[in-house]
Design a protein around this motif. Structure first.
Motif, PDB file in Angstrom:
ATOM      1  N   ARG A  21      58.012  35.773 -39.731  1.00 43.32           N
ATOM      2  CA  ARG A  21      57.460  35.624 -38.376  1.00 43.32           C
ATOM      3  C   ARG A  21      55.956  35.814 -38.381  1.00 43.32           C
ATOM      4  NH1 ARG A  21      58.840  32.764 -33.938  1.00 43.32           N
ATOM      5  NH2 ARG A  21      58.482  33.920 -32.005  1.00 43.32           N
TER       6      ARG A  21
ATOM      7  N   GLU B 146      53.294  39.316 -31.368  1.00 43.83           N
ATOM      8  CA  GLU B 146      54.493  40.125 -31.180  1.00 43.83           C
ATOM      9  C   GLU B 146      54.330  41.538 -31.725  1.00 43.83           C
ATOM     10  OE1 GLU B 146      57.392  36.204 -31.351  1.00 43.83           O
ATOM     11  OE2 GLU B 146      57.641  37.749 -32.897  1.00 43.83           O
TER      12      GLU B 146
ATOM     13  N   TRP C 206      51.840  38.690 -24.532  1.00 43.28           N
ATOM     14  CA  TRP C 206      52.418  39.121 -25.807  1.00 43.28           C
ATOM     15  C   TRP C 206      53.913  39.340 -25.666  1.00 43.28           C
ATOM     16  CZ3 TRP C 206      54.010  44.459 -26.351  1.00 43.28           C
ATOM     17  CH2 TRP C 206      53.642  45.294 -25.289  1.00 43.28           C
ATOM     18  N   MET C 207      54.585  39.454 -26.795  1.00 47.43           N
ATOM     19  CA  MET C 207      56.030  39.678 -26.811  1.00 47.43           C
ATOM     20  C   MET C 207      56.317  41.062 -27.387  1.00 47.43           C
ATOM     21  SD  MET C 207      58.004  36.986 -25.980  1.00 47.43           S
ATOM     22  CE  MET C 207      58.251  35.257 -26.235  1.00 47.43           C
TER      23      MET C 207
ATOM     24  N   VAL D 299      56.819  44.737 -32.567  1.00 47.45           N
ATOM     25  CA  VAL D 299      58.233  45.004 -32.808  1.00 47.45           C
ATOM     26  C   VAL D 299      58.512  46.500 -32.715  1.00 47.45           C
ATOM     27  CG1 VAL D 299      60.121  44.713 -34.447  1.00 47.45           C
ATOM     28  CG2 VAL D 299      58.301  43.031 -34.359  1.00 47.45           C
TER      29      VAL D 299
ATOM     30  N   TYR E 181      63.111  38.016 -40.273  1.00 52.04           N
ATOM     31  CA  TYR E 181      62.081  38.168 -39.241  1.00 52.04           C
ATOM     32  C   TYR E 181      60.797  38.753 -39.831  1.00 52.04           C
ATOM     33  CZ  TYR E 181      59.402  39.574 -35.236  1.00 52.04           C
ATOM     34  OH  TYR E 181      58.369  39.711 -34.348  1.00 52.04           O
TER      35      TYR E 181
ATOM     36  N   TRP F 127      64.509  31.735 -32.786  1.00 50.32           N
ATOM     37  CA  TRP F 127      63.314  32.456 -32.340  1.00 50.32           C
ATOM     38  C   TRP F 127      62.575  31.628 -31.287  1.00 50.32           C
ATOM     39  CZ3 TRP F 127      61.180  33.552 -37.906  1.00 50.32           C
ATOM     40  CH2 TRP F 127      61.951  34.551 -38.519  1.00 50.32           C
TER      41      TRP F 127
ATOM     42  N   ASN G 296      58.948  38.957 -22.886  1.00 52.64           N
ATOM     43  CA  ASN G 296      57.591  38.471 -22.608  1.00 52.64           C
ATOM     44  C   ASN G 296      56.884  39.485 -21.718  1.00 52.64           C
ATOM     45  OD1 ASN G 296      55.344  37.119 -21.318  1.00 52.64           O
ATOM     46  ND2 ASN G 296      56.212  35.204 -22.058  1.00 52.64           N
TER      47      ASN G 296
ATOM     48  N   PHE H 116      63.792  39.404 -27.542  1.00 53.32           N
ATOM     49  CA  PHE H 116      62.391  39.126 -27.247  1.00 53.32           C
ATOM     50  C   PHE H 116      62.129  39.317 -25.756  1.00 53.32           C
ATOM     51  CE2 PHE H 116      63.270  36.950 -31.145  1.00 53.32           C
ATOM     52  CZ  PHE H 116      62.082  36.937 -31.859  1.00 53.32           C
TER      53      PHE H 116
ATOM     54  N   VAL I 139      59.383  43.000 -29.118  1.00 52.92           N
ATOM     55  CA  VAL I 139      60.587  42.579 -29.824  1.00 52.92           C
ATOM     56  C   VAL I 139      61.409  43.806 -30.192  1.00 52.92           C
ATOM     57  CG1 VAL I 139      61.483  41.290 -31.799  1.00 52.92           C
ATOM     58  CG2 VAL I 139      59.317  40.588 -30.743  1.00 52.92           C
TER      59      VAL I 139
ATOM     60  N   GLN J 265      53.887  35.507 -35.929  1.00 54.26           N
ATOM     61  CA  GLN J 265      53.367  36.119 -34.710  1.00 54.26           C
ATOM     62  C   GLN J 265      53.393  37.652 -34.763  1.00 54.26           C
ATOM     63  OE1 GLN J 265      55.429  33.611 -35.020  1.00 54.26           O
ATOM     64  NE2 GLN J 265      55.358  32.183 -33.315  1.00 54.26           N
ATOM     65  N   LEU J 266      54.070  38.224 -35.756  1.00 53.32           N
ATOM     66  CA  LEU J 266      54.173  39.678 -35.883  1.00 53.32           C
ATOM     67  C   LEU J 266      52.790  40.295 -36.108  1.00 53.32           C
ATOM     68  CD1 LEU J 266      55.722  42.342 -36.303  1.00 53.32           C
ATOM     69  CD2 LEU J 266      56.074  41.662 -38.676  1.00 53.32           C
TER      70      LEU J 266
END
Length: 191
Positions: free
Chosen positions: A100, A22, A68-69, A24, A96, A15, A63, A61, A71, A102-103
């Protein structure tokens, strides 16, 4: 919007090492995840669009604006895969979603032309149980006649037990609905 591919991963050791929040994108195979990502980011080939379901096998992933990401995870409900591959993908997703930090939210894609599936309902239930904010996006809304679109979104709302105001109809071919989805993402991320 500036978007770029960062990496593809099979486990936590791969990751990206970042503090960016993030969002998703999940959904059953062939619901249009890659097309959705490309249209949302206004880039034709950011995510690979295949002719057959089940092309995404890794966690990808992207950017977005260095803020922010986005996913992309493998689609669920696609049976033409070995049992070992299905188990591996399930473990990858479980790792994940459970680890994770950052989710921040999940965009759950459903096909506006069809009833939600058992897999869709299970995914939404799991996200609710884990208190993960959910943005439901009904893809391929252009394939539903304009007079039946609100009804289609209401059926999705009732089936998933998600308020209608949190369900967004989009069309990747007609490029409609994406501004509303982006506004919701920014609201969730507080940016």
């Amino acid at each position: 919007m500036n978007s770029e591919f960062v990496t593809s991963c099979v486990n936590a050791s791969q990751w990206p090492d970042t503090d960016l929040p993030e969002i998703v994108v999940v959904g059953r195979s062939n619901v249009g995840k890659s097309s959705f990502i490309n249209a949302l980011c206004n880039k034709k080939k950011l995510a690979y669009v295949g002719n057959t379901p089940g092309k995404t096998r890794l966690i990808n992933f992207f950017n977005i604006d260095q803020k922010w990401m986005l996913v992309d995870v493998p689609g669920y409900g696609y049976a033409k895969m070995s049992k070992a591959m299905l188990i591996q993908m399930g473990e990858m997703m479980e790792e994940y979603f459970s680890q994770r930090k950052q989710l921040k939210a999940v965009i759950s894609l459903v096909d506006s032309r069809h009833d939600v599936t058992k897999d869709d309902i299970e995914m939404i239930s799991s996200l609710k149980e884990n208190n993960i904010p959910i943005i439901v996006v009904a893809t391929k809304i252009d394939k539903v006649s304009k007079t039946k679109r609100v009804k289609a979104l209401k059926v999705i709302s009732q089936s998933l037990q998600i308020p209608l105001k949190n369900i967004y109809g989009v069309s990747s071919t007609e490029k409609i609905g994406f501004e509303e989805v982006l506004n919701k993402i920014y609201e969730v991320l507080e940016i």
